[in-house]
Design an enzyme around this catalytic site. Structure first.
Site, PDB file in Angstrom:
ATOM      1  N   GLN A  46       0.949  -1.019  -0.173  1.00  0.00           N
ATOM      2  CA  GLN A  46       0.368   0.037  -0.144  1.00  0.00           C
ATOM      3  C   GLN A  46       1.057   1.406   0.119  1.00  0.00           C
ATOM      4  O   GLN A  46       1.890   0.804   0.790  1.00  0.00           O
ATOM      5  CB  GLN A  46      -0.800  -0.101   1.101  1.00  0.00           C
ATOM      6  N   GLY A 103     -12.337   2.931   3.854  1.00  0.00           N
ATOM      7  CA  GLY A 103     -11.038   1.799   3.122  1.00  0.00           C
ATOM      8  C   GLY A 103     -10.210   2.037   2.007  1.00  0.00           C
ATOM      9  O   GLY A 103     -10.445   3.756   1.667  1.00  0.00           O
ATOM     10  N   HIS A 104      -9.559   1.660   2.098  1.00  0.00           N
ATOM     11  CA  HIS A 104      -8.123   2.390   1.107  1.00  0.00           C
ATOM     12  C   HIS A 104      -8.719   2.982  -0.342  1.00  0.00           C
ATOM     13  O   HIS A 104      -9.852   2.085  -1.562  1.00  0.00           O
ATOM     14  CB  HIS A 104      -6.944   1.504   0.595  1.00  0.00           C
ATOM     15  N   GLY A 105      -7.995   4.362  -1.022  1.00  0.00           N
ATOM     16  CA  GLY A 105      -8.788   4.547  -2.278  1.00  0.00           C
ATOM     17  C   GLY A 105      -9.783   4.909  -2.570  1.00  0.00           C
ATOM     18  O   GLY A 105     -10.767   5.432  -3.599  1.00  0.00           O
TER      19      GLY A 105
END
Length: 349
Positions: free
Chosen positions: A200, A241-243
């Site tokens: 990440q 969450g990511h993004g």
């Protein structure tokens, strides 16, 4: 901090009528709980019956609104928006206690970090190499600011808030205790019988005047940025969450969760304990009800609810139908019995 009724009316832009203009106001309370040194307001017509019985020194009301009269000792503060006037009164009566600028000797500010002289870094806080803390920021006790982070003017990191490396906060961002911004996103690929971690390598950007509640988590993007838009408000215990891309003035209520790469457009609202799957788009101004599960895009302005989420009116019709199921099942059993009886009669002929 104490104000006279007249001073408070003037400061809030309200028109004073009746009561005791020189009366002392030093607190705020509900109509029911207010004492003679308190200011209050009528928050909902359902509580209008409390107005004639209140002991408040002053009450904010809307001019011409349908409400009973308060006691003669209670001043009326007329305002076009009594709720906002009351909020102004709260800021006057309960001013924020400022932190004295400077770095507490028990804090750790690494070489290569830059802390503005007008910023505050509290005891046992950590500011890592390459981080920048601008004027008016408060990094409170035990907070952690990772390498190359940047905090815009007037940011507030409450005790034990954590910014992983490279996180960027805009002006006036507030991060409450226990929140973690920039931890790795939940990314794995299944290979050779095991879960392989996807690096990440992105970051998190939180734009100006956003506020993030206690014990929330905002993950860094795998690539690029996870974004929290200007003025967005995130409640406690929320997972981003990511993004994920949150637009301007989005609301995320407690225990809501957003899977990776989903986008919420400006002014969208996600209710408490609702969940949204990955790679979806929630349109501008859309509202998702509490405990909903969203598995497809939601159009702008739509209101959805349920598990799985559907248009609100359809969801309520489904609930109404479910409530009738026991009665319907009993009716079906009765009809099945009648059919069986008719079949016996036909067989006997």
């Amino acid at each position: 901090m104490a104000w006279t009724v007249a001073q408070l009316a003037q400061a809030c832009g309200a028109t004073l009528q009746g009561g005791q203009p020189s009366g002392r106001v030093c607190a705020a309370a509900s109509l029911q709980d207010a004492g003679p040194d308190c200011v209050s307001y009528l928050s909902d017509p359902r509580y209008a019956e409390q107005l004639p019985r209140t002991s408040a020194a002053a009450v904010f009301l809307k001019q011409g609104g349908p409400h009973p009269a308060p006691p003669e000792s209670t001043a009326i503060l007329y305002h076009p928006d009594p709720e906002m006037a009351f909020l102004t009164a709260l800021t006057l009566l309960y001013p924020e206690t400022p932190e004295k600028p400077g770095v507490d000797p028990r804090a750790c500010v690494e070489e290569g970090a830059r802390v503005h002289p007008a910023a505050y870094v509290g005891p046992f806080a950590v500011v890592r190499e390459g981080a920048e803390v601008e004027e008016g920021c408060w990094v409170m006790a035990g907070a952690y600011v990772g390498r190359r982070c940047s905090l815009g003017r007037g940011c507030r990191l409450h005790p034990h808030a954590v910014l992983y490396d490279g996180v960027r906060l805009g002006e006036g961002v507030i991060v409450h205790s226990g929140t973690v911004i920039g931890a790795d996103g939940f990314g794995y690929k299944f290979r050779g019988g095991r879960h392989v971690k996807v690096p990440q390598v992105g970051t998190v950007r939180v734009d100006a005047h956003a506020e993030i509640g206690a014990n929330s988590a905002i993950d860094r993007a795998a690539l690029g940025e996870t974004v929290v838009g200007e003025g967005t408000k995130i409640d406690n215990l929320v997972q981003v969450g990511h993004g994920v891309k949150l637009g301007r003035h989005v609301i995320l209520c407690g225990q809501a969760g957003l899977a990776g790469s989903t986008e919420l457009k400006d002014y969208a609202v996600l209710g408490a304990n609702a969940g949204v799957a990955d790679h979806l788009t929630i349109g501008m101004g859309a509202k998702i009800g509490a405990k909903s599960g969203v598995a497809q895009d939601v159009p702008p302005g739509a209101e959805v609810w349920g598990l799985p989420a559907s248009e609100r009116r359809i969801a309520w019709r489904q609930i109404a139908a479910i409530r009738k199921l026991p009665e319907m099942l009993e009716r079906i059993r009765e009809l099945e019995g009648r059919i069986a009886e008719l079949e016996k009669r036909d067989a006997a002929r």
